[in-house]
Write a protein that holds these residues in place. Sequence first.
Motif, PDB file in Angstrom:
ATOM      1  N   UNK A 135       0.312   8.744  -8.381  1.00  0.00           N
ATOM      2  CA  UNK A 135      -1.087   9.146  -8.537  1.00  0.00           C
ATOM      3  C   UNK A 135      -1.943   8.516  -7.434  1.00  0.00           C
ATOM      4  N   UNK A 136      -1.713   7.231  -7.151  1.00  0.00           N
ATOM      5  CA  UNK A 136      -2.481   6.547  -6.105  1.00  0.00           C
ATOM      6  C   UNK A 136      -2.216   7.176  -4.737  1.00  0.00           C
ATOM      7  N   UNK A 137      -0.946   7.427  -4.429  1.00  0.00           N
ATOM      8  CA  UNK A 137      -0.608   8.039  -3.147  1.00  0.00           C
ATOM      9  C   UNK A 137      -1.168   9.444  -3.021  1.00  0.00           C
ATOM     10  N   UNK A 138      -1.039  10.236  -4.081  1.00  0.00           N
ATOM     11  CA  UNK A 138      -1.569  11.606  -4.060  1.00  0.00           C
ATOM     12  C   UNK A 138      -3.080  11.645  -3.940  1.00  0.00           C
TER      13      UNK A 138
ATOM     14  N   UNK B 285      -1.304   2.075  -0.825  1.00  0.00           N
ATOM     15  CA  UNK B 285      -1.675   2.308  -2.223  1.00  0.00           C
ATOM     16  C   UNK B 285      -0.448   2.609  -3.073  1.00  0.00           C
ATOM     17  N   UNK B 286       0.479   3.405  -2.544  1.00  0.00           N
ATOM     18  CA  UNK B 286       1.679   3.757  -3.309  1.00  0.00           C
ATOM     19  C   UNK B 286       2.513   2.511  -3.603  1.00  0.00           C
ATOM     20  N   UNK B 287       2.757   1.696  -2.581  1.00  0.00           N
ATOM     21  CA  UNK B 287       3.602   0.509  -2.760  1.00  0.00           C
ATOM     22  C   UNK B 287       2.970  -0.487  -3.723  1.00  0.00           C
ATOM     23  N   UNK B 288       1.688  -0.738  -3.554  1.00  0.00           N
ATOM     24  CA  UNK B 288       1.000  -1.722  -4.401  1.00  0.00           C
ATOM     25  C   UNK B 288       0.948  -1.238  -5.848  1.00  0.00           C
ATOM     26  N   UNK B 289       0.543   0.024  -6.048  1.00  0.00           N
ATOM     27  CA  UNK B 289       0.444   0.548  -7.413  1.00  0.00           C
ATOM     28  C   UNK B 289       1.819   0.648  -8.068  1.00  0.00           C
ATOM     29  N   UNK B 290       2.839   1.052  -7.319  1.00  0.00           N
ATOM     30  CA  UNK B 290       4.187   1.177  -7.888  1.00  0.00           C
ATOM     31  C   UNK B 290       4.738  -0.172  -8.323  1.00  0.00           C
ATOM     32  N   UNK B 291       4.552  -1.191  -7.504  1.00  0.00           N
ATOM     33  CA  UNK B 291       5.095  -2.504  -7.841  1.00  0.00           C
ATOM     34  C   UNK B 291       4.356  -3.152  -9.003  1.00  0.00           C
TER      35      UNK B 291
END
Length: 196
Positions: free
Chosen positions: A109-112, A94-100
Amino acid sequence: MWKYVKKVLIGKPLKTNNTGSQSLNIFKALALLSSDALSSVAYGTEMITTALLAGGAAALWLQLPIAGLVLILLVAIALSYVMIIRAYPSGGGAYAVASQNWGHWIGLVAGGSLLVDYMLTVAVSAASATDAISSAIPEIHNFSLLISIAIVILLMLMNLRGLRESANFLMVPVYFFVAAMIVMLLIGFVRLGLGH
């Protein structure tokens, strides 16, 4: 002493080059990725019925529309998994996809939110499993807290070994649950067809 206990509980250390990408076949991946949704199916229906009963027996007709909405949500989640796997074949959380796609802060926010979700899922699943066990074996009801703690520790130890080992452990209960649900539905449809 500590090294021996650690080796017994979580096994031999993995080689550094083996910890990065852990590819899974479709059966292991399905067992690993679907366990969150299946655990919700396992206790979600009971919680929905309990909440609706508080509104009176007349509110129980809402079970079918709510089940339909849950089914739509599960289809949306499955489709998003498919799209993410195609877009990020080497892995994308989720962190990688949302960040990119939306920037660093949205990724945080997604990772948390996933961290909070995982903690709550473990807590609710452990409590639900303990309720199921103690309702099947009433004599152990006084040990409910210890059983919940043991389940959380078991899940923690299982996840310390990585995706592949977690998937190996989860395959048996996940596929047993799916088979039990299919058998239950078939028996229900047969009984309904026979007019019972």
